[in-house]
Design a protein around this motif. Structure first.
Motif, PDB file in Angstrom:
ATOM      1  N   GLU A 179       0.854  -1.193   0.000  1.00  0.00           N
ATOM      2  CA  GLU A 179       0.000   0.000   0.000  1.00  0.00           C
ATOM      3  C   GLU A 179       0.881   1.232   0.000  1.00  0.00           C
ATOM      4  O   GLU A 179       1.816   1.338   0.797  1.00  0.00           O
ATOM      5  CB  GLU A 179      -0.910   0.004   1.221  1.00  0.00           C
ATOM      6  N   SER A 180       0.594   2.162  -0.885  1.00  0.00           N
ATOM      7  CA  SER A 180       1.401   3.375  -0.983  1.00  0.00           C
ATOM      8  C   SER A 180       0.862   4.449  -0.051  1.00  0.00           C
ATOM      9  O   SER A 180      -0.346   4.671   0.036  1.00  0.00           O
ATOM     10  CB  SER A 180       1.388   3.908  -2.419  1.00  0.00           C
ATOM     11  N   LEU A 181       1.766   5.123   0.655  1.00  0.00           N
ATOM     12  CA  LEU A 181       1.383   6.316   1.403  1.00  0.00           C
ATOM     13  C   LEU A 181       1.370   7.543   0.503  1.00  0.00           C
ATOM     14  O   LEU A 181       0.687   8.521   0.785  1.00  0.00           O
ATOM     15  CB  LEU A 181       2.369   6.549   2.552  1.00  0.00           C
ATOM     16  N   MET A 182       2.103   7.479  -0.569  1.00  0.00           N
ATOM     17  CA  MET A 182       2.322   8.623  -1.439  1.00  0.00           C
ATOM     18  C   MET A 182       1.235   8.771  -2.489  1.00  0.00           C
ATOM     19  O   MET A 182       0.714   9.864  -2.736  1.00  0.00           O
ATOM     20  CB  MET A 182       3.690   8.448  -2.116  1.00  0.00           C
ATOM     21  N   VAL A 183       0.889   7.684  -3.143  1.00  0.00           N
ATOM     22  CA  VAL A 183       0.040   7.729  -4.338  1.00  0.00           C
ATOM     23  C   VAL A 183      -1.395   7.382  -3.969  1.00  0.00           C
ATOM     24  O   VAL A 183      -1.653   6.388  -3.291  1.00  0.00           O
ATOM     25  CB  VAL A 183       0.577   6.758  -5.413  1.00  0.00           C
ATOM     26  N   VAL A 184      -2.327   8.215  -4.429  1.00  0.00           N
ATOM     27  CA  VAL A 184      -3.742   7.956  -4.159  1.00  0.00           C
ATOM     28  C   VAL A 184      -4.466   7.418  -5.383  1.00  0.00           C
ATOM     29  O   VAL A 184      -5.493   6.761  -5.254  1.00  0.00           O
ATOM     30  CB  VAL A 184      -4.450   9.228  -3.661  1.00  0.00           C
ATOM     31  N   SER A 185      -3.981   7.707  -6.569  1.00  0.00           N
ATOM     32  CA  SER A 185      -4.589   7.197  -7.808  1.00  0.00           C
ATOM     33  C   SER A 185      -3.771   6.018  -8.287  1.00  0.00           C
ATOM     34  O   SER A 185      -2.665   6.186  -8.783  1.00  0.00           O
ATOM     35  CB  SER A 185      -4.613   8.287  -8.884  1.00  0.00           C
ATOM     36  N   ARG A 186      -4.296   4.819  -8.102  1.00  0.00           N
ATOM     37  CA  ARG A 186      -3.549   3.631  -8.464  1.00  0.00           C
ATOM     38  C   ARG A 186      -3.812   3.263  -9.910  1.00  0.00           C
ATOM     39  O   ARG A 186      -4.941   3.408 -10.414  1.00  0.00           O
ATOM     40  CB  ARG A 186      -3.945   2.459  -7.573  1.00  0.00           C
ATOM     41  N   PRO A 187      -2.815   2.741 -10.626  1.00  0.00           N
ATOM     42  CA  PRO A 187      -3.012   2.400 -12.035  1.00  0.00           C
ATOM     43  C   PRO A 187      -4.055   1.327 -12.253  1.00  0.00           C
ATOM     44  O   PRO A 187      -4.705   1.282 -13.289  1.00  0.00           O
ATOM     45  CB  PRO A 187      -1.625   1.929 -12.488  1.00  0.00           C
ATOM     46  N   GLU A 188      -4.260   0.459 -11.242  1.00  0.00           N
ATOM     47  CA  GLU A 188      -5.241  -0.611 -11.412  1.00  0.00           C
ATOM     48  C   GLU A 188      -6.658  -0.061 -11.588  1.00  0.00           C
ATOM     49  O   GLU A 188      -7.544  -0.749 -12.087  1.00  0.00           O
ATOM     50  CB  GLU A 188      -5.194  -1.550 -10.202  1.00  0.00           C
ATOM     51  N   ALA A 189      -6.883   1.179 -11.144  1.00  0.00           N
ATOM     52  CA  ALA A 189      -8.221   1.752 -11.249  1.00  0.00           C
ATOM     53  C   ALA A 189      -8.489   2.328 -12.631  1.00  0.00           C
ATOM     54  O   ALA A 189      -9.604   2.725 -12.935  1.00  0.00           O
ATOM     55  CB  ALA A 189      -8.390   2.850 -10.199  1.00  0.00           C
ATOM     56  N   GLU A 190      -7.481   2.351 -13.473  1.00  0.00           N
ATOM     57  CA  GLU A 190      -7.622   2.946 -14.793  1.00  0.00           C
ATOM     58  C   GLU A 190      -7.508   1.873 -15.872  1.00  0.00           C
ATOM     59  O   GLU A 190      -6.735   0.926 -15.753  1.00  0.00           O
ATOM     60  CB  GLU A 190      -6.527   4.000 -15.013  1.00  0.00           C
ATOM     61  N   THR A 191      -8.254   2.029 -16.918  1.00  0.00           N
ATOM     62  CA  THR A 191      -8.098   1.182 -18.092  1.00  0.00           C
ATOM     63  C   THR A 191      -7.630   2.072 -19.236  1.00  0.00           C
ATOM     64  O   THR A 191      -8.395   2.882 -19.760  1.00  0.00           O
ATOM     65  CB  THR A 191      -9.410   0.483 -18.475  1.00  0.00           C
ATOM     66  N   VAL A 192      -6.382   1.956 -19.569  1.00  0.00           N
ATOM     67  CA  VAL A 192      -5.778   2.796 -20.598  1.00  0.00           C
ATOM     68  C   VAL A 192      -5.439   1.928 -21.803  1.00  0.00           C
ATOM     69  O   VAL A 192      -4.694   0.944 -21.669  1.00  0.00           O
ATOM     70  CB  VAL A 192      -4.502   3.485 -20.071  1.00  0.00           C
TER      71      VAL A 192
END
Length: 808
Positions: free
Chosen positions: A46-59
């Motif tokens: 779990e990242s403390l730094m990043v709130v937008s994780r790539p898994e939540a995006e479909t690019v």
């Protein structure tokens, strides 16, 4: 390292190599996340730094297999993977090379054992003492126990010829372009770490690591190294412009919220105001002298006696805190109070933390990584301080385990690295020692947000981390010393900080340490007579001029008083100059607050290195003593003595000017409206009254009246000054100033546009509204170089003002 197999899916591309697993995921078409491990699987940490994780995006992306390499591409960015070495190259959509790893490959993982400290309760030995920057506590009688295996990581690059690099946070060396340099990334007084690099080639790199790091671009190589990570984990962010890169960083780490409007006014502080009566008296004198002020600061030891870090007011010196706040608020002034993560034994806060098991091994510093501990810390701050009506937090010493601020000789950089990181790792997980400040800030932000939405969180911190800005923080540069070299270096330090995506940075105007007792290496100011020294007064005026164009305009320090009248009286040069720049800051408030609106709503950066706006001009790459303040102003602070040396020694034969580089285009001298051609270096007038200040042609600057505090005279006429020469646009932003209603749309924007072809200004239709908004208002339209103006009554519909409506 050879590429063995490739697997693709919605989450990205998995690369099986002869030496571990790599994964390339996509957060957006311009942001790639790259991970690498020697373990059988990625960690899923779990990242403390990043709130937008790539898994939540479909690019959408494609994979193209070529004889020697793979191309993994989106609409904006291509990552090439060499099949023989797994070296990565990064290209823009048109094929332009952005950067690449060495041909042999640029990712190295080395297994390392991570230990945690076991404190021997039977020994129960804690040494405490007070240094120049507060209470320190150190536990003895300890053992080390193996916790887990992690990795040292090393990420190498081959930078391009002429490429400039920036970022890594705010340090003390004044390095602007980081090419050919090295930097140590650990938290310490005067070091605020944000592990981000930004390149003039049009990309940024965000390393998701909470451990200490090093950066090298020297004889030892070109790389980023981290001490203890579960895996290599970083983000490659394509711009190409710096505003696009910083927007990408904030997409990952969170947006910066609106700060209260008053926080952009003048903040008076010193070490320290000691009582309720003194705080009220200082604000009264500002009001009696008609000197603008929005906030006064209560520095350390608001608590009783030696109960360090107790979050309550000493009843003898602050007999009625609620009445104190009523008195300050009646004068339209706010109060910021200093609080600490470290607490001395004997205080109620300390005992409550200890009873809950929420103290770290030194039995003095609370565990900001614990949600329960953060909640208790906020409860204490709320009941002891916030409930009385205080307005802002000063979370001092947010790098709580600094250990080298002692002795007459400053340790060497490598010594300091080892001393301070060893002390931090004594109490914190080695993989998290750089993240304490952010977790501390998180607790304050979430606590206050839960308590009320009527008052915006503002938190002045001495340390930082990527993503901390999402908690309403401003970072200041620590306890700096008063000399001209420090002033000069601070500009580059702050500019690099703001290039990491963290938009709010400031410093102690006049520096913290002014004298030089020669007993401690950091107490190294040049002015033993303090404010009585004309040399210090000159330095302070120049620092104040710089401060008027920083995100927070705040005076602070020890050794000598800091109020405006300590530098002379009305009619005297230094006093009058300070007053002129104080009032200028307030006249610029409509412009400044609109920039704050752009920070929150458009991921903008107001304190801008020249490379933000002139990235391809190689002449700006190394300029660390000029900057843009928003889109209109270029500021060139004076950073050398022209009148007096230490001891009030009068200088002779010093020209009252400084060299200023004007990038391509046309510029206006702010003071005279003289038009100047860019692409040249000029000798600018720089007497004590004059900060070299230029406005870019094609700018619209909204200006307010002379006021005593930021929200005085909301019905006053707003001047719109147009600097023609090319088309211009500016968004005038307004909201209620100090609540979170803007998050649900309670704000208004007015688009201003200047058309150079037909020489007309359009005041666009107002978009949005909010409680208390002036539905009908007046604008005074001015054109640089013209003596006249036109008053326009504005009711929310578009209005056009033409050059013919103005008089020369």
């Amino acid at each position: 390292m050879k590429l063995i197999t490739v697997q693709s899916g919605e989450a990205g591309v998995r690369l099986e190599t002869s030496e571990g697993i790599m994964h390339i995921g996509w957060c957006t078409p311009g942001i790639a996340r790259i991970r690498y491990t020697l373990n059988a699987e990625l960690s899923g940490k779990e990242s403390l730094m990043v709130v937008s994780r790539p898994e939540a995006e479909t690019v959408p992306y494609t994979i193209t297999e070529l004889p020697g390499h793979l191309q993994i591409s989106t609409a904006q960015l291509t990552v090439e993977v060499d099949k023989e070495s797994c070296a990565f190259s990064y290209r823009a959509a048109d094929g332009t090379l952005l950067t690449r790893e060495p041909a042999r490959g640029g990712k190295t993982l080395e297994r390392t054992e991570v230990y945690h400290t076991v404190f021997d309760a039977s020994a129960d030995t804690v040494e405490t003492g007070q240094g120049a920057d507060g209470l320190r506590a150190r536990a003895e009688g300890v053992k080390r126990r193996l916790d887990r295996e992690a990795f040292h990581t090393k990420l190498e690059f081959e930078w391009q010829e002429g490429e400039a690099l920036y970022g890594l946070g705010s340090h003390e060396e004044g390095m602007m372009n980081l090419r050919g340099r090295q930097q140590y990334l650990y938290q310490q007084n005067m070091k605020a770490v944000v592990p981000v690099l930004v390149s003039t080639r049009g990309y940024g790199i965000l390393v998701d690591s909470g451990s200490y790091m090093t950066f090298h671009d020297d004889a030892f190589g070109s790389y980023l190294w981290s001490d203890a990570d579960e895996e290599m984990d970083y983000y490659f962010i394509y711009g190409p412009e710096f505003d696009q890169i910083t927007a990408g960083i904030r997409y990952l780490t969170g947006e910066a919220p609106m700060l209260p409007k008053w926080s952009f006014g003048y903040v008076q502080s010193k070490e320290r105001y000691v009582s309720q009566a003194e705080l009220i008296a200082i604000v009264q004198e500002y009001r009696e002298r008609s000197l603008p002020l929005d906030c006064i600061v209560l520095d350390w030891q608001s608590w009783t006696g030696n109960l360090w870090g107790q979050k309550t007011f000493d009843p003898e010196r602050f007999p009625d805190p609620s009445q104190m706040m009523n008195s300050l608020h009646a004068m339209n002034a706010k109060l910021m109070v200093s609080i600490w993560p470290i607490m001395g034994a004997g205080g109620e806060n300390h005992e409550e933390m200890k009873a809950g098991g929420f103290l770290l091994g030194n039995q003095a510093t609370y565990d900001a990584f614990s949600e329960e501990a953060r909640a208790l810390y906020w409860k204490q701050a709320n009941e002891g301080l916030f409930a009385h009506g205080i307005d802002a937090w000063w979370c001092d010493c947010t790098e709580p385990f600094e250990a080298d601020w002692k002795g007459a000789v400053k340790p060497e950089p490598e010594q300091r690295l080892l001393i301070n990181t060893a002390e931090s790792k004594r109490y914190l997980d080695p993989g998290l020692i750089n993240a304490y400040s952010m977790q501390h800030s998180k607790g304050i932000y979430e606590g206050q947000r839960a308590a009320t939405s009527a008052k915006r969180v503002i938190n002045l911190t001495r340390s930082a981390f990527a993503g901390q800005h999402r908690y309403g923080t401003i970072t200041w540069s620590g306890d700096i010393a008063a000399n001209w070299g420090t002033l000069r270096k601070q500009i580059a330090d702050g500019l690099n900080f703001c290039m990491t995506g963290s938009p709010y940075w400031t410093l102690d105007i006049g520096a913290f340490f002014v004298k030089n007792p020669k007993e401690q290496w950091f107490w190294s100011g040049d002015y033993d007579e303090g404010v009585a020294d004309l040399g210090y007064r000159e330095l302070y005026v120049r620092w104040f001029q710089l401060g008027a164009f920083l995100p927070m305009f705040r005076s602070h320090g020890t050794d000598t008083p800091r109020e405006i009248w300590q530098f002379g009286q009305e009619g005297e040069l230094m006093y009058d100059t300070l007053v002129n720049y104080l009032k200028l800051r307030y006249r610029l408030m409509p412009y400044i607050y609109s920039l704050a609106g752009a920070v929150a709503h458009r991921s903008y950066t107001m304190f801008r290195a020249l490379a933000f706006d002139y990235r391809e001009d190689v002449q700006v790459h190394a300029i660390g003593d000029q900057f843009m303040f928003g889109p209109a102003f270029m500021v060139a602070p004076v950073t050398e003595a022209m009148y007096y040396g230490p001891g009030s020694r009068e200088l002779e034969g010093v020209l009252k000017q400084r060299r200023v580089y004007l990038p391509e285009g046309e510029w206006y001298d702010y003071w005279s409206d003289e038009r100047l051609e860019g692409g040249v270096t000029i000798e600018a007038k720089a007497d004590l009254e004059t900060l070299p200040l230029y406005v870019r042609a094609g700018s619209i600057v909204p200006l307010g009246p002379d006021v005593q505090y930021t929200d005085e005279q909301p019905e006053a006429v707003t001047r719109l000054k147009v600097y023609g020469g090319k088309d211009a646009a500016f968004t005038l932003y307004e909201d209620e100033g100090d609540n979170y209603n803007y998050e649900t749309g309670a704000y208004a924007m007015i688009e201003l546009s200047w058309c150079e072809a037909d020489r007309s200004l359009t005041i666009g239709k107002r978009a949005g509204d909010y409680a208390g908004m002036q539905a009908v208002r007046q604008f005074a339209v001015e054109l640089a170089g013209y003596a006249g103006s036109r008053i326009v009554t504005y009711e929310g519909e578009a209005v056009i003002v033409r050059e013919a409506d103005l008089q020369r």
